[in-house]
Design a protein around this motif. Structure first.
Motif, short mmCIF file in Angstrom:
data_model
loop_
_atom_site.label_atom_id
_atom_site.label_comp_id
_atom_site.label_asym_id
_atom_site.label_seq_id
_atom_site.Cartn_x
_atom_site.Cartn_y
_atom_site.Cartn_z
N GLU A 32 33.96 40.97 34.00
CA GLU A 32 33.00 40.25 34.82
C GLU A 32 31.58 40.07 33.91
O GLU A 32 31.11 41.20 33.77
CB GLU A 32 32.85 40.71 35.95
N GLU A 77 27.85 37.91 33.83
CA GLU A 77 26.62 37.06 34.21
C GLU A 77 25.93 36.18 33.09
O GLU A 77 25.68 36.85 32.12
CB GLU A 77 25.56 37.98 34.82
N HIS A 114 27.91 41.77 30.79
CA HIS A 114 28.32 42.63 31.62
C HIS A 114 27.53 43.93 31.82
O HIS A 114 27.39 44.63 30.85
CB HIS A 114 29.76 43.02 31.16
N ALA A 157 37.73 37.85 28.99
CA ALA A 157 36.69 37.15 29.50
C ALA A 157 36.43 36.02 28.52
O ALA A 157 36.06 34.81 29.19
CB ALA A 157 35.73 38.13 29.79
#
Length: 342
Positions: A62, A64, A73, A118
């Motif tokens: 994950e 941002e 991350h 990702a």
């Protein structure tokens, strides 16, 4: 997009885990050929079973988006263990018009695979560079997955040699702390050394790499994303997590001095954040290093032994940092051995 999927099992019965070689090929034959060197390497330390072609389905790490095309991350501010899977360092993705750079791709093979997943979820542009800011395992062991995906591994000069010297203890420690989730982790090979300053072009987006003298570690590198004025500092700057001295106290303070003149307006630290104002973010690190140095000098003047200094130096900083008791004695030891020869 065809990858190679395998089941890796520990030779000592320590469990099994699925791993992928992200070949991104158009045929199974091409994918298997691309994956062959990695499978040979894995066979030295594990049982390789059930090799097959397919699409890598590892959960994506994950991230941002902290600025256009810049994704961070945030790893846990903790010691590596089975619960966090060794995910304790920050990872950065920079997306240009033609290619992608990943900075510090995590502390294990499975985390590197999660970074590849990702990136694939963000863009179809290739990962051209895997950039390592320093050689500590929580920042570098994911790089083999990016190398398999076609990335050039870039690091400060001296990192490869230092990492080779510590490879065995790093890998043994990771396996002990993280368990089966660490299977497949290896020390990456460095393709390009940065000795001073280099600029990499991702297609209309330049990132500036600068290698430093001995500071936080024996070989440190920072990255400036010129498009957003964001400095990716590795562990030269941290938040919350105690700074860890594995190089030179004076050298580290000198790097912070030099970086204050940077055109950056914010920074992604190696731990914490994910993004902080610059140069203000250097303040707590500079304060801790200053206290550590002053305390060690005073203890040396009093004739304190190394053990005595390690037990009490910088004790006033304990409440300001996570993992103080875990790392401060070693910091004091490194500072003592440096400063006793001033």
């Amino acid at each position: 997009m065809i990858d190679v999927l395998v089941m890796l099992c520990g030779l000592d019965g320590g469990g099994c885990a699925t791993r992928a070689v992200p070949a991104g090929a158009t045929t199974c034959a091409e994918a298997r050929a691309a994956a062959a060197p990695r499978l040979v390497a894995w066979e030295r330390a594990a049982r390789v079973e059930g090799v097959r072609c397919g699409a890598m389905d590892a959960p994506a790490m994950e991230f941002e988006e902290v600025a256009p095309g810049l994704f961070v991350h945030r790893g846990a501010v903790a010691l590596a263990d089975a619960a966090n899977g060794g995910d304790i360092g920050n990872t950065v993705i920079v997306v240009g018009a033609e290619a992608v750079a990943v900075i510090d791709p995590g502390g294990s093979r499975v985390l590197g695979e999660a970074v590849v997943a990702a990136v694939r979820g963000l863009t179809d542009r290739p990962i051209r560079f895997a950039i390592l800011t320093h050689g500590h395992p929580d920042h570098v062991l994911g790089a083999t997955a990016l190398a398999d995906a076609g990335a050039e591994v870039v690091a400060p000069a001296g990192l490869a040699e230092g990492l080779a010297l510590r490879a065995t203890p790093y890998l043994e420690q990771g396996a002990r702390q993280v368990g089966a989730a660490f299977l497949g982790s290896e020390v990456p090979e460095v393709d390009r050394d940065v000795t001073d300053m280099e600029v990499l072009d991702l297609g209309g987006r330049e990132i500036e790499l600068r290698a430093w003298p001995v500071a936080h570690s024996g070989a440190d590198l920072t990255v400036l994303d010129r498009a957003t004025g964001t400095l990716v500092a590795g562990d030269v700057v941290v938040e919350g997590h105690l700074p860890t001295l594995d190089g030179s106290l004076a050298g580290w303070l000198g790097v912070l001095d030099a970086l204050e003149g940077s055109e950056a307006t914010r920074v992604v630290p190696g731990h914490g954040g994910p993004v902080l104002p610059w140069p203000e973010a250097a303040g707590p690190v500079r304060r801790y290093l200053g206290v550590l140095g002053a305390d060690v000098r005073a203890l040396l003047a009093e004739g304190a032994t190394l053990g005595e200094a390690a037990a009490v130096a910088a004790a006033g900083e304990r409440g300001a940092w996570t993992l103080f008791d875990e790392h401060n004695p070693r910091n004091a030891t490194v500072a003592y051995t440096e400063l006793e020869w001033e």
